[in-house]
Scaffold this active site. Structure first.
Site, PDB file in Angstrom:
ATOM      1  N   HIS A 232     -32.246  17.142 -19.068  1.00  0.00           N
ATOM      2  CA  HIS A 232     -32.578  15.764 -18.741  1.00  0.00           C
ATOM      3  C   HIS A 232     -33.798  15.684 -17.826  1.00  0.00           C
ATOM      4  CE1 HIS A 232     -32.353  11.656 -17.751  1.00  0.00           C
ATOM      5  NE2 HIS A 232     -31.062  11.486 -17.877  1.00  0.00           N
ATOM      6  N   CYS A 233     -34.135  16.795 -17.145  1.00  0.00           N
ATOM      7  CA  CYS A 233     -35.139  16.669 -16.078  1.00  0.00           C
ATOM      8  C   CYS A 233     -36.516  17.222 -16.430  1.00  0.00           C
ATOM      9  CB  CYS A 233     -34.622  17.378 -14.828  1.00  0.00           C
ATOM     10  SG  CYS A 233     -33.170  16.599 -14.137  1.00  0.00           S
ATOM     11  N   ILE A 234     -36.569  18.533 -16.702  1.00  0.00           N
ATOM     12  CA  ILE A 234     -37.881  19.192 -16.746  1.00  0.00           C
ATOM     13  C   ILE A 234     -38.774  18.694 -17.893  1.00  0.00           C
ATOM     14  CG2 ILE A 234     -39.053  21.440 -16.723  1.00  0.00           C
ATOM     15  CD1 ILE A 234     -36.479  22.534 -15.451  1.00  0.00           C
TER      16      ILE A 234
END
Ligand SMILES: NC(=O)c1ccc[n+]([C@@H]2O[C@H](COP(=O)([O-])OP(=O)(O)OC[C@H]3O[C@@H](n4cnc5c(N)ncnc54)[C@H](O)[C@@H]3O)[C@@H](O)[C@H]2O)c1
Length: 448
Positions: free
Chosen positions: A280-282
């Site tokens: 979900h982030c990088i």
């Protein structure tokens, strides 16, 4: 710090653990946060617009397996208040509301703040003096002050002043699902308010559920620190991905090079190549900053270049599959390819932005009969860009032998790599998972 009555009243409630902690969005971030505060003895209410999640939590069933089956057992019956609801008109019941809703990218890689705005508008409707609102979702600097606060004020019918009547802060989530060394309670928490009283109250609150709370001078510093953490990973992963392609052409094993360099006790930190970014982030957060940078007439070139390198990885991997099938006298078209691992990282069921989906799609487009095996995911479900409608293939010697190529995308620790080495006609490995079997496999093993 301040003699303001609302501040003093909320501070007292936080300190004696009577402040009701509301968590908005009970996903990967919100659910463990809810239980962390409850474990600390704080009364909690979880809010989510997904009624199915609310039904499961009320039954004590945890839908995020990596957090353990027992996470929610007996909570509803506990002496300390534990409640969950999809009724957002009850937001006024919480003294502190921590917002953990998604922050995806739109189709043109632009930040999609719609979840934050909808949530802020819902909070605004019941906003009352003495409430603390903290945004936890990863986002660009300025979101809390310039986007969330105005959205709350827009729907509020009362004339309330931020920093005096109610309080607003940002505290980024640093959750890493599946990581054994740290959890919600032990990962230090950055906290930056829109003003000093807000920072103060948010720090006091987090001290209950979290071991280490670190104060920043503003919400913007905390917002940007979270982006820096993810940009750091994104850029370094891109660097080793690029190195992998260069070294492959020189017939040098990038994994051995990283292992060798890692013996330096200072000034080096290993990052590893792979089939592309997941999670979900990088793959997402860095582009929140590139977008914001344009607003001030700047270009974040490192981030853009890293994005370019990382997004080209699935194409590179599929090219390596084609090259190695070709070496065995086979075309991609009509070949059977088994992609190992659908989740984006080992030993969890999270498929968000997983490059395995793109690998499968690219192979299908080239005419391969591409399937997958993942012990955590019996079938594919519709994700942001893909709806593949596939079922996991059981990992047996007979099934392995039926495929022309096994492509290791995610190195789950439960895969029997020895058995795969023995029965596969060809393995293309993006994770160095087959390292131990390189000798016995010879030309049946390729890195990608
Ligand atoms: N997953 C991670 O490991 C991780 C790590 C660090 C930061 N983050 C950040 O934390 C934020 C949340 O991520 P997540 O992984 O928990 O997302 P998630 O998709 O797992 O959970 C979000 C939850 O919010 C709910 N929701 C959506 N709109 C809502 C609304 N208006 N009101 C109430 N609930 C609503 C959804 O139903 C869902 O249950 C994102 O900004 C993400 O970038 C995630």
């Amino acid at each position: 710090m301040t003699s303001n009555a609302h501040y003093q009243a909320l501070k007292a409630k936080i300190e004696n653990k009577t402040a009701v902690v509301g968590i908005m969005g009970l996903g990967y971030v919100g659910l463990p946060l809810l239980t962390a505060f409850h474990d600390a003895g704080c009364p909690v209410i979880g809010y989510d617009i997904d009624p199915e999640k609310i039904v499961l939590i009320k039954k004590g069933q945890n839908y995020l397996p990596h957090l353990g089956d027992d996470l929610l057992k007996g909570r509803m019956q506990s002496k300390t208040k534990f409640d969950v609801t999809s009724d957002l008109s009850r937001l006024g019941e919480a003294d502190a509301i921590l917002v953990c809703v998604p922050t995806p990218l739109g189709t043109h890689m632009e930040p999609d703040l719609s979840y934050i705005i909808t949530t802020a508008e819902a909070i605004g409707k019941t906003l009352r003096p003495g409430q603390l609102i903290v945004l936890e979702s990863s986002t660009y600097p300025g979101t809390t002050r310039d986007d969330m606060l105005p959205a709350m004020l827009k729907t509020s019918t009362k004339k309330l002043k931020s920093g005096e009547d109610f309080f607003v802060a940002f505290s980024p989530e640093r959750e890493d699902p599946g990581r054994k060394s740290h959890n919600t309670k032990t990962i230090p928490k950055l906290v930056g308010g829109l003003d000093e009283p807000s920072t103060d109250l948010a720090c006091a609150l987090y001290k209950h559920g979290i071991e280490t709370v670190v104060r920043t001078s503003s919400a913007e510093v905390a917002e940007t620190a979270k982006l820096l953490e993810n940009i750091f990973r994104c850029v370094n992963i891109a660097m080793v991905n690029e190195l992998k392609v260069v070294l492959d052409a020189m017939n040098i094993n990038v994994w051995e090079v990283i292992e060798a360099a890692s013996t330096k006790p200072f000034g080096f930190m290993p990052f590893y190549p792979g089939p592309g970014l997941g999670g979900h982030c990088i793959p997402i957060d860095p582009f929140y900053l590139t977008w914001k940078a344009k607003e001030v007439g700047k270009t974040a070139r490192f981030i853009e270049l890293a994005g370019e390198v990382n997004t080209s990885m699935p194409h590179y991997v599929v090219h390596k599959v084609a090259e190695n099938l070709n070496n065995q006298g086979k075309a991609v078209k009509g070949s059977k390819v088994l992609v190992l691992g659908l989740a984006y990282k080992p030993d969890i069921a999270d498929t968000r932005e997983s490059p395995s989906f793109e690998l499968l799609e690219l192979l299908h487009t080239m005419g391969a009969d591409a399937q997958y095996s993942d012990p955590y995911l019996a079938r594919t479900t519709k994700v942001r860009k893909y709806d593949l409608k596939l079922e996991s293939v059981a990992l047996t010697p007979e099934n392995i032998a039926k495929f022309d190529c096994v492509l290791v995308s995610t190195n789950h620790s439960s895969f029997d790599y020895g058995m795969i080495a023995k029965h596969a006609k060809l393995v293309v490995d993006t994770r160095n998972a087959m390292k131990k079997y390189a000798g016995e496999m010879g030309k049946r093993l390729a890195r990608a």
